[in-house]
Write a protein that holds these residues in place. Structure first.
Motif, mmCIF file in Angstrom:
data_model
loop_
_atom_site.group_PDB
_atom_site.id
_atom_site.type_symbol
_atom_site.label_atom_id
_atom_site.label_comp_id
_atom_site.label_asym_id
_atom_site.label_seq_id
_atom_site.Cartn_x
_atom_site.Cartn_y
_atom_site.Cartn_z
ATOM 1 N N ALA A 178 84.970 15.204 1.675
ATOM 2 C CA ALA A 178 84.586 13.905 2.073
ATOM 3 C C ALA A 178 85.729 12.717 1.863
ATOM 4 O O ALA A 178 85.835 12.011 2.418
ATOM 5 N N VAL A 179 86.421 12.711 0.666
ATOM 6 C CA VAL A 179 87.314 11.878 0.165
ATOM 7 C C VAL A 179 88.689 11.813 1.321
ATOM 8 O O VAL A 179 88.958 10.940 1.548
ATOM 9 N N ALA A 180 88.908 13.164 1.573
ATOM 10 C CA ALA A 180 89.999 13.234 2.683
ATOM 11 C C ALA A 180 89.512 12.799 3.798
ATOM 12 O O ALA A 180 90.488 12.020 4.668
ATOM 13 N N ALA A 181 88.245 12.799 4.467
ATOM 14 C CA ALA A 181 88.032 12.447 5.538
ATOM 15 C C ALA A 181 87.972 10.854 5.672
ATOM 16 O O ALA A 181 88.593 10.256 6.760
ATOM 17 N N MET A 182 87.701 10.212 4.622
ATOM 18 C CA MET A 182 87.918 8.800 4.398
ATOM 19 C C MET A 182 89.134 8.426 4.214
ATOM 20 O O MET A 182 89.622 7.303 5.148
ATOM 21 N N ARG A 183 90.105 9.185 3.894
ATOM 22 C CA ARG A 183 91.394 8.799 3.648
ATOM 23 C C ARG A 183 92.168 8.856 4.936
ATOM 24 O O ARG A 183 92.884 8.138 5.329
ATOM 25 N N ALA A 184 91.554 9.862 5.853
ATOM 26 C CA ALA A 184 92.159 9.853 7.213
ATOM 27 C C ALA A 184 91.920 8.561 7.996
ATOM 28 O O ALA A 184 92.815 8.200 8.706
ATOM 29 N N ILE A 185 90.657 8.183 7.916
ATOM 30 C CA ILE A 185 90.503 6.927 8.643
ATOM 31 C C ILE A 185 91.326 5.758 8.086
ATOM 32 O O ILE A 185 91.860 5.013 8.776
ATOM 33 N N ASN A 186 91.618 5.683 6.717
ATOM 34 C CA ASN A 186 92.510 4.599 6.250
ATOM 35 C C ASN A 186 93.943 4.713 6.672
ATOM 36 O O ASN A 186 94.659 3.777 7.052
ATOM 37 N N ALA A 187 94.309 6.056 6.561
ATOM 38 C CA ALA A 187 95.547 6.420 6.876
ATOM 39 C C ALA A 187 96.027 6.015 8.609
ATOM 40 O O ALA A 187 97.090 5.406 8.803
ATOM 41 N N ALA A 188 94.864 6.224 9.407
ATOM 42 C CA ALA A 188 95.362 6.144 10.723
ATOM 43 C C ALA A 188 95.210 4.511 10.941
ATOM 44 O O ALA A 188 96.099 3.823 11.651
ATOM 45 N N SER A 189 94.500 3.704 10.117
ATOM 46 C CA SER A 189 94.368 2.247 10.229
ATOM 47 C C SER A 189 95.759 1.614 9.793
ATOM 48 O O SER A 189 96.333 0.970 10.440
ATOM 49 N N LEU A 190 96.345 2.396 8.672
ATOM 50 C CA LEU A 190 97.536 2.039 8.184
ATOM 51 C C LEU A 190 98.852 1.993 9.214
ATOM 52 O O LEU A 190 99.623 0.994 9.275
ATOM 53 N N ALA A 191 98.691 3.140 9.736
ATOM 54 C CA ALA A 191 99.719 3.411 10.820
ATOM 55 C C ALA A 191 99.694 2.280 11.829
ATOM 56 O O ALA A 191 100.678 2.268 12.516
ATOM 57 N N TYR A 192 98.515 2.044 12.354
ATOM 58 C CA TYR A 192 98.378 0.862 13.291
ATOM 59 C C TYR A 192 99.217 -0.497 13.095
ATOM 60 O O TYR A 192 99.910 -0.943 13.832
ATOM 61 N N PHE A 193 99.169 -0.547 11.818
ATOM 62 C CA PHE A 193 99.870 -1.765 11.253
ATOM 63 C C PHE A 193 101.236 -1.716 10.722
ATOM 64 O O PHE A 193 101.987 -2.928 11.131
ATOM 65 N N LEU A 194 101.718 -0.708 10.201
ATOM 66 C CA LEU A 194 102.999 -0.435 9.696
ATOM 67 C C LEU A 194 103.867 0.492 9.917
ATOM 68 O O LEU A 194 104.745 0.814 9.412
ATOM 69 N N SER A 195 103.762 1.227 11.056
ATOM 70 C CA SER A 195 104.340 2.192 11.453
ATOM 71 C C SER A 195 105.870 1.911 11.785
ATOM 72 O O SER A 195 106.674 2.819 11.537
ATOM 73 N N ASP A 196 106.065 0.836 12.070
ATOM 74 C CA ASP A 196 107.473 0.220 12.361
ATOM 75 C C ASP A 196 108.339 0.333 11.148
ATOM 76 O O ASP A 196 109.680 0.142 10.952
ATOM 77 N N SER A 197 107.713 0.358 9.943
ATOM 78 C CA SER A 197 108.389 -0.122 8.542
ATOM 79 C C SER A 197 108.728 1.201 7.794
ATOM 80 O O SER A 197 109.011 1.282 6.723
ATOM 81 N N ARG A 198 108.136 2.526 8.252
ATOM 82 C CA ARG A 198 108.220 3.829 7.506
ATOM 83 C C ARG A 198 109.436 4.279 7.294
ATOM 84 O O ARG A 198 110.435 4.023 8.277
ATOM 85 N N LYS A 199 109.850 4.867 6.445
ATOM 86 C CA LYS A 199 110.951 5.644 5.945
ATOM 87 C C LYS A 199 111.190 6.809 5.460
ATOM 88 O O LYS A 199 112.261 7.475 5.813
ATOM 89 N N ILE A 200 109.918 7.501 5.760
ATOM 90 C CA ILE A 200 109.764 9.005 5.426
ATOM 91 C C ILE A 200 109.228 9.726 6.614
ATOM 92 O O ILE A 200 108.122 9.096 7.101
ATOM 93 N N SER A 201 110.032 10.829 7.206
ATOM 94 C CA SER A 201 109.138 11.111 8.282
ATOM 95 C C SER A 201 108.204 12.254 7.934
ATOM 96 O O SER A 201 108.323 12.790 6.734
#
Length: 396
Positions: free
Chosen positions: A340-363
């Motif tokens: 359950a925790v990981a399912a919610m984290r997946a939703i949050n991770a997708a949201s974060l990716a929408y906003f910040l993908s251009d700033s990532r440093k780790i592949s």
């Protein structure tokens, strides 16, 4: 990499490494030695330490006639999920086979070429696949169908149907789970817990968690589920996909494409690292499932390849070091809540990716390599042996 059919396996829980893998090994050994009148199976490592809780001995006894199962948690072994199968005729040993259950129901036979399917993917890193897809203006799922054929959609449709059925069964069942811990089923409690004027955020949390609990509880009670990528992490992807379909109205065809994208991500982890809790801790199972669910959701939301990669990388990065310490060797505590925790984290991770993908440093490829090294560095008591963490400290 091999077919997604070998990542998404439809079968009964509670453990892909401890039930599905050993069952396949026993069926293979029986087919090669049908004339034997007795058999012995010796379980080593994690299979010995948590095999009884996972039902490994039960599944072995259901396949091999007149079999003796021994648990050897002391002897050293090449892989944490090692089993020795021996056939006897007239009291004399006639055959012997050493098998490693390497995660997600896959097995490897010592001294043999692969007993799994053929390699169907020619690229083995996300960087290579991204470059290829961007050059040809393709989605990740297009690459999957290019390599496996359009007929894979039929199998993925069956996968999706099985996932939905597991959710539907789970949210309507009550009672306690088998195994002796007296863990109460909670999916129905979550699902039925409608609150008047409930906020959209609370409703999302409750339903996503209810669906993850539902599938995980079905798995814990030996129900039919889909390894995604394992039995212990089977609730994450169905929860995210079912909730997303209900909320946004995605078609089953769109969900199937998302499953293809998620499967590609899981396949990369399986190939370049591990999806086995006994080998790399729970980060390899729940962490991988979270990566898959994040990539699937990002695909559904129409995010770019770079955003999909960032989301999957975030999902794994923040599971690094997660231990596998199942109480009594059962896939219940803390396993069900982790879905359950990981399912919610997946939703949050997708949201974060929408906003910040251009700033990532780790592949993504780097974080997968990191996960593997981290898992190898974990003390073995935290790698599905039930010898450390919650499994050690919990007292009934």
């Amino acid at each position: 990499m091999r077919s997604l059919k070998e990542l998404y396996r439809i079968g009964k829980g509670p453990s892909s490494s401890h039930t599905i893998g050993p069952e396949r090994a026993c069926k293979l050994f029986l087919s090669e030695n049908p004339q034997a009148d007795a058999y012995k199976v010796i379980l080593y490592g994690s299979l010995a330490l948590t095999g009884e809780g996972h039902g490994t001995n039960t599944v072995i006894e259901s396949v091999l006639p007149n079999v003796t199962v021994e648990f050897d948690s002391v002897s050293a072994c090449e892989h944490p999920n090692t089993m020795e199968l021996i056939a006897y005729t007239g009291g004399l040993k006639t055959a012997q086979m050493r098998v490693f259950s390497v995660g997600g129901g896959a097995i490897r036979v010592d001294g043999r070429a692969s007993v799994e399917g053929a390699e169907v993917y020619d690229l083995n890193t996300l960087a290579e696949i991204r470059a290829y897809c961007e050059k040809k203006n393709m989605q990740l799922y297009d690459y999957v169908y290019e390599r496996e054929g359009e007929e894979l959609k039929t199998y993925l449709t069956q996968v999706w149907t099985t996932m939905k059925e597991a959710v539907e069964r789970g949210v309507h069942k009550t009672g306690t789970l088998p195994g002796g811990l007296e863990v109460e089923r909670r999916a129905k409690i979550l699902y039925d817990g409608v609150i008047h004027n409930e906020s959209a955020e609370n409703r999302e949390n409750r339903l996503v968690c209810a669906y993850a609990f539902a599938v995980s509880e079905e798995n814990a009670s030996s129900g039919t589920i889909v390894t995604a990528p394992t039995c212990g992490a089977c609730g994450v992807l169905p929860a995210v996909l079912k909730y997303s379909q209900e909320r946004k109205g995605y078609t089953d065809e769109e969900i199937v494409n998302a499953l293809a994208t998620a499967g590609l991500i899981g396949n990369l982890i399986k190939t370049n690292a591990s999806i086995s809790g006994a080998e790399c801790g729970c980060q390899a199972e729940i962490g991988s499932a979270c990566c898959m669910a994040t990539a699937a959701l990002a695909q559904l939301q129409g995010l770019t390849l770079g955003q999909i990669e960032y989301g999957a990388e975030v999902a794994m990065e923040h599971h690094l070091g997660l231990t596998c310490d199942p109480i009594c060797g059962l896939v219940q505590i803390p396993c069900i809540e982790r879905n359950a925790v990981a399912a919610m984290r997946a939703i949050n991770a997708a949201s974060l990716a929408y906003f910040l993908s251009d700033s990532r440093k780790i592949s993504f490829d780097l974080v997968v390599k990191t996960m593997y090294e981290t898992g190898k560095d974990l003390n073995k008591s935290y790698r599905e042996t039930a010898e450390g963490g919650l499994a050690k400290l919990y007292k009934k």
